[in-house]
Design a protein around this motif. Structure first.
Motif, PDB file in Angstrom:
ATOM      1  N   TYR A  35     -42.264 -94.551   0.969  1.00  0.00           N
ATOM      2  CA  TYR A  35     -42.517 -93.182   1.396  1.00  0.00           C
ATOM      3  C   TYR A  35     -42.356 -93.069   2.906  1.00  0.00           C
ATOM      4  CZ  TYR A  35     -44.275 -92.205  -3.238  1.00  0.00           C
ATOM      5  OH  TYR A  35     -44.367 -92.042  -4.587  1.00  0.00           O
ATOM      6  N   SER A  36     -41.881 -91.915   3.344  1.00  0.00           N
ATOM      7  CA  SER A  36     -41.723 -91.674   4.776  1.00  0.00           C
ATOM      8  C   SER A  36     -41.862 -90.186   5.059  1.00  0.00           C
ATOM      9  CB  SER A  36     -40.367 -92.176   5.273  1.00  0.00           C
ATOM     10  OG  SER A  36     -39.324 -91.389   4.751  1.00  0.00           O
ATOM     11  N   LEU A  37     -42.024 -89.883   6.318  1.00  0.00           N
ATOM     12  CA  LEU A  37     -42.007 -88.497   6.746  1.00  0.00           C
ATOM     13  C   LEU A  37     -40.570 -87.998   6.709  1.00  0.00           C
ATOM     14  CD1 LEU A  37     -44.304 -88.867   9.866  1.00  0.00           C
ATOM     15  CD2 LEU A  37     -44.891 -87.676   7.735  1.00  0.00           C
ATOM     16  N   PRO A  38     -40.358 -86.721   6.430  1.00  0.00           N
ATOM     17  CA  PRO A  38     -38.996 -86.202   6.527  1.00  0.00           C
ATOM     18  C   PRO A  38     -38.553 -86.206   7.984  1.00  0.00           C
ATOM     19  CG  PRO A  38     -40.557 -84.421   6.106  1.00  0.00           C
ATOM     20  CD  PRO A  38     -41.328 -85.701   6.019  1.00  0.00           C
ATOM     21  N   GLY A  39     -37.270 -86.360   8.188  1.00  0.00           N
ATOM     22  CA  GLY A  39     -36.745 -86.366   9.546  1.00  0.00           C
ATOM     23  C   GLY A  39     -35.384 -87.016   9.601  1.00  0.00           C
ATOM     24  N   ALA A  52     -35.519 -81.527  14.659  1.00  0.00           N
ATOM     25  CA  ALA A  52     -36.524 -81.326  13.606  1.00  0.00           C
ATOM     26  C   ALA A  52     -36.146 -80.143  12.723  1.00  0.00           C
ATOM     27  CB  ALA A  52     -37.902 -81.116  14.234  1.00  0.00           C
ATOM     28  N   ALA A  53     -35.764 -79.036  13.333  1.00  0.00           N
ATOM     29  CA  ALA A  53     -35.405 -77.844  12.556  1.00  0.00           C
ATOM     30  C   ALA A  53     -34.164 -78.102  11.697  1.00  0.00           C
ATOM     31  CB  ALA A  53     -35.178 -76.662  13.491  1.00  0.00           C
ATOM     32  N   ARG A  54     -33.157 -78.741  12.257  1.00  0.00           N
ATOM     33  CA  ARG A  54     -31.938 -79.033  11.492  1.00  0.00           C
ATOM     34  C   ARG A  54     -32.221 -79.954  10.318  1.00  0.00           C
ATOM     35  NH1 ARG A  54     -29.152 -83.354  11.509  1.00  0.00           N
ATOM     36  NH2 ARG A  54     -29.805 -84.069  13.583  1.00  0.00           N
ATOM     37  N   GLU A  55     -32.971 -81.020  10.589  1.00  0.00           N
ATOM     38  CA  GLU A  55     -33.264 -81.986   9.520  1.00  0.00           C
ATOM     39  C   GLU A  55     -34.090 -81.364   8.395  1.00  0.00           C
ATOM     40  OE1 GLU A  55     -32.113 -84.903   8.859  1.00  0.00           O
ATOM     41  OE2 GLU A  55     -31.155 -85.505  10.712  1.00  0.00           O
ATOM     42  N   MET A  56     -35.049 -80.498   8.723  1.00  0.00           N
ATOM     43  CA  MET A  56     -35.857 -79.870   7.669  1.00  0.00           C
ATOM     44  C   MET A  56     -35.007 -78.917   6.830  1.00  0.00           C
ATOM     45  SD  MET A  56     -38.632 -81.497   7.970  1.00  0.00           S
ATOM     46  CE  MET A  56     -37.525 -82.778   8.547  1.00  0.00           C
ATOM     47  N   ALA A  57     -34.046 -78.248   7.456  1.00  0.00           N
ATOM     48  CA  ALA A  57     -33.128 -77.394   6.698  1.00  0.00           C
ATOM     49  C   ALA A  57     -32.267 -78.239   5.771  1.00  0.00           C
ATOM     50  CB  ALA A  57     -32.264 -76.576   7.656  1.00  0.00           C
ATOM     51  N   GLU A  58     -31.760 -79.378   6.278  1.00  0.00           N
ATOM     52  CA  GLU A  58     -30.894 -80.239   5.469  1.00  0.00           C
ATOM     53  C   GLU A  58     -31.645 -80.938   4.345  1.00  0.00           C
ATOM     54  OE1 GLU A  58     -27.927 -81.481   9.163  1.00  0.00           O
ATOM     55  OE2 GLU A  58     -29.106 -83.040   8.183  1.00  0.00           O
ATOM     56  N   ILE A  62     -35.976 -75.783   4.222  1.00  0.00           N
ATOM     57  CA  ILE A  62     -36.958 -74.900   4.842  1.00  0.00           C
ATOM     58  C   ILE A  62     -36.522 -74.613   6.273  1.00  0.00           C
ATOM     59  CG2 ILE A  62     -38.891 -75.660   3.404  1.00  0.00           C
ATOM     60  CD1 ILE A  62     -39.858 -77.347   5.807  1.00  0.00           C
ATOM     61  N   ARG A  63     -37.080 -73.551   6.846  1.00  0.00           N
ATOM     62  CA  ARG A  63     -36.749 -73.157   8.207  1.00  0.00           C
ATOM     63  C   ARG A  63     -37.976 -73.296   9.094  1.00  0.00           C
ATOM     64  NH1 ARG A  63     -32.949 -74.114   5.891  1.00  0.00           N
ATOM     65  NH2 ARG A  63     -31.286 -72.755   5.209  1.00  0.00           N
ATOM     66  N   LEU A  64     -37.796 -74.015  10.207  1.00  0.00           N
ATOM     67  CA  LEU A  64     -38.852 -74.179  11.204  1.00  0.00           C
ATOM     68  C   LEU A  64     -38.461 -73.424  12.457  1.00  0.00           C
ATOM     69  CD1 LEU A  64     -39.479 -78.045  11.196  1.00  0.00           C
ATOM     70  CD2 LEU A  64     -40.666 -76.312   9.861  1.00  0.00           C
ATOM     71  N   ASP A  65     -39.446 -72.931  13.176  1.00  0.00           N
ATOM     72  CA  ASP A  65     -39.225 -72.364  14.498  1.00  0.00           C
ATOM     73  C   ASP A  65     -39.385 -73.501  15.490  1.00  0.00           C
ATOM     74  OD1 ASP A  65     -39.254 -71.108  16.952  1.00  0.00           O
ATOM     75  OD2 ASP A  65     -40.973 -69.824  16.497  1.00  0.00           O
ATOM     76  N   PRO A  66     -38.300 -73.948  16.131  1.00  0.00           N
ATOM     77  CA  PRO A  66     -38.411 -75.074  17.053  1.00  0.00           C
ATOM     78  C   PRO A  66     -39.469 -74.862  18.143  1.00  0.00           C
ATOM     79  CG  PRO A  66     -36.103 -74.599  16.635  1.00  0.00           C
ATOM     80  CD  PRO A  66     -36.905 -73.484  16.009  1.00  0.00           C
ATOM     81  N   ALA A  67     -39.666 -73.626  18.572  1.00  0.00           N
ATOM     82  CA  ALA A  67     -40.644 -73.336  19.627  1.00  0.00           C
ATOM     83  C   ALA A  67     -42.082 -73.511  19.145  1.00  0.00           C
ATOM     84  CB  ALA A  67     -40.431 -71.923  20.161  1.00  0.00           C
ATOM     85  N   ALA A  68     -42.302 -73.515  17.840  1.00  0.00           N
ATOM     86  CA  ALA A  68     -43.660 -73.621  17.288  1.00  0.00           C
ATOM     87  C   ALA A  68     -44.063 -75.061  16.992  1.00  0.00           C
ATOM     88  CB  ALA A  68     -43.772 -72.776  16.022  1.00  0.00           C
ATOM     89  N   ALA A 100     -33.522 -81.314  -1.122  1.00  0.00           N
ATOM     90  CA  ALA A 100     -32.201 -80.737  -0.909  1.00  0.00           C
ATOM     91  C   ALA A 100     -31.106 -81.808  -0.810  1.00  0.00           C
ATOM     92  CB  ALA A 100     -32.210 -79.863   0.344  1.00  0.00           C
ATOM     93  N   GLU A 101     -31.488 -83.074  -0.678  1.00  0.00           N
ATOM     94  CA  GLU A 101     -30.530 -84.179  -0.657  1.00  0.00           C
ATOM     95  C   GLU A 101     -30.961 -85.221  -1.702  1.00  0.00           C
ATOM     96  OE1 GLU A 101     -28.924 -84.477   3.869  1.00  0.00           O
ATOM     97  OE2 GLU A 101     -30.947 -85.226   3.558  1.00  0.00           O
ATOM     98  N   PRO A 102     -30.762 -84.920  -2.985  1.00  0.00           N
ATOM     99  CA  PRO A 102     -31.257 -85.819  -4.027  1.00  0.00           C
ATOM    100  C   PRO A 102     -30.646 -87.211  -4.011  1.00  0.00           C
ATOM    101  CG  PRO A 102     -29.868 -84.094  -4.951  1.00  0.00           C
ATOM    102  CD  PRO A 102     -30.073 -83.762  -3.501  1.00  0.00           C
ATOM    103  N   ASP A 103     -29.519 -87.390  -3.333  1.00  0.00           N
ATOM    104  CA  ASP A 103     -28.910 -88.715  -3.231  1.00  0.00           C
ATOM    105  C   ASP A 103     -29.635 -89.603  -2.218  1.00  0.00           C
ATOM    106  OD1 ASP A 103     -27.870 -86.795  -1.359  1.00  0.00           O
ATOM    107  OD2 ASP A 103     -26.363 -88.268  -0.768  1.00  0.00           O
TER     108      ASP A 103
END
Length: 105
Positions: A35-39, A52-58, A62-68, A100-103
């Protein structure tokens, strides 16, 4: 993928109701089954929050606000390679996390 300088990882703690989302690695050849954190890794021209925002979308669609995002810590490690890892936290996002990346997970 070209890494600017030392390979830089960005790991995101997604908090909801006192819990953190973990992903189980698969099909990557790197700690599969654990197990690991997403990233992921910083790409040329990106900031830590942008990565962080790009990786969470991929990875999670999901969409993150980088400023938050809030930086929690940085680790310089010399285990398998010489690396730097940033850990950031997100307490809000848009969308429902899904694999979103089942492989890879």
């Amino acid at each position: 993928m070209l890494h600017p300088g030392i390979p830089t990882g960005v790991h995101v703690l997604l908090w909801r109701e006192g819990r953190v989302l973990l992903m189980r690695r698969a099909g990557t050849g790197f700690f599969d089954g654990l197990y690991s954190l997403p990233g992921g890794h910083l790409e040329e021209g990106e900031s830590i929050p942008m990565t962080a925002a790009r990786e969470m979308a991929e990875e999670l669609d999901i969409r993150l606000d980088p400023a938050a995002l809030r930086t929690l810590g940085v680790v310089h490690r010399r285990s398998d390679t010489n690396r730097i890892d940033f850990f950031v936290e997100a307490r809000a996002w848009t969308g429902e996390p899904r694999i979103a990346e089942p492989d890879k997970c």
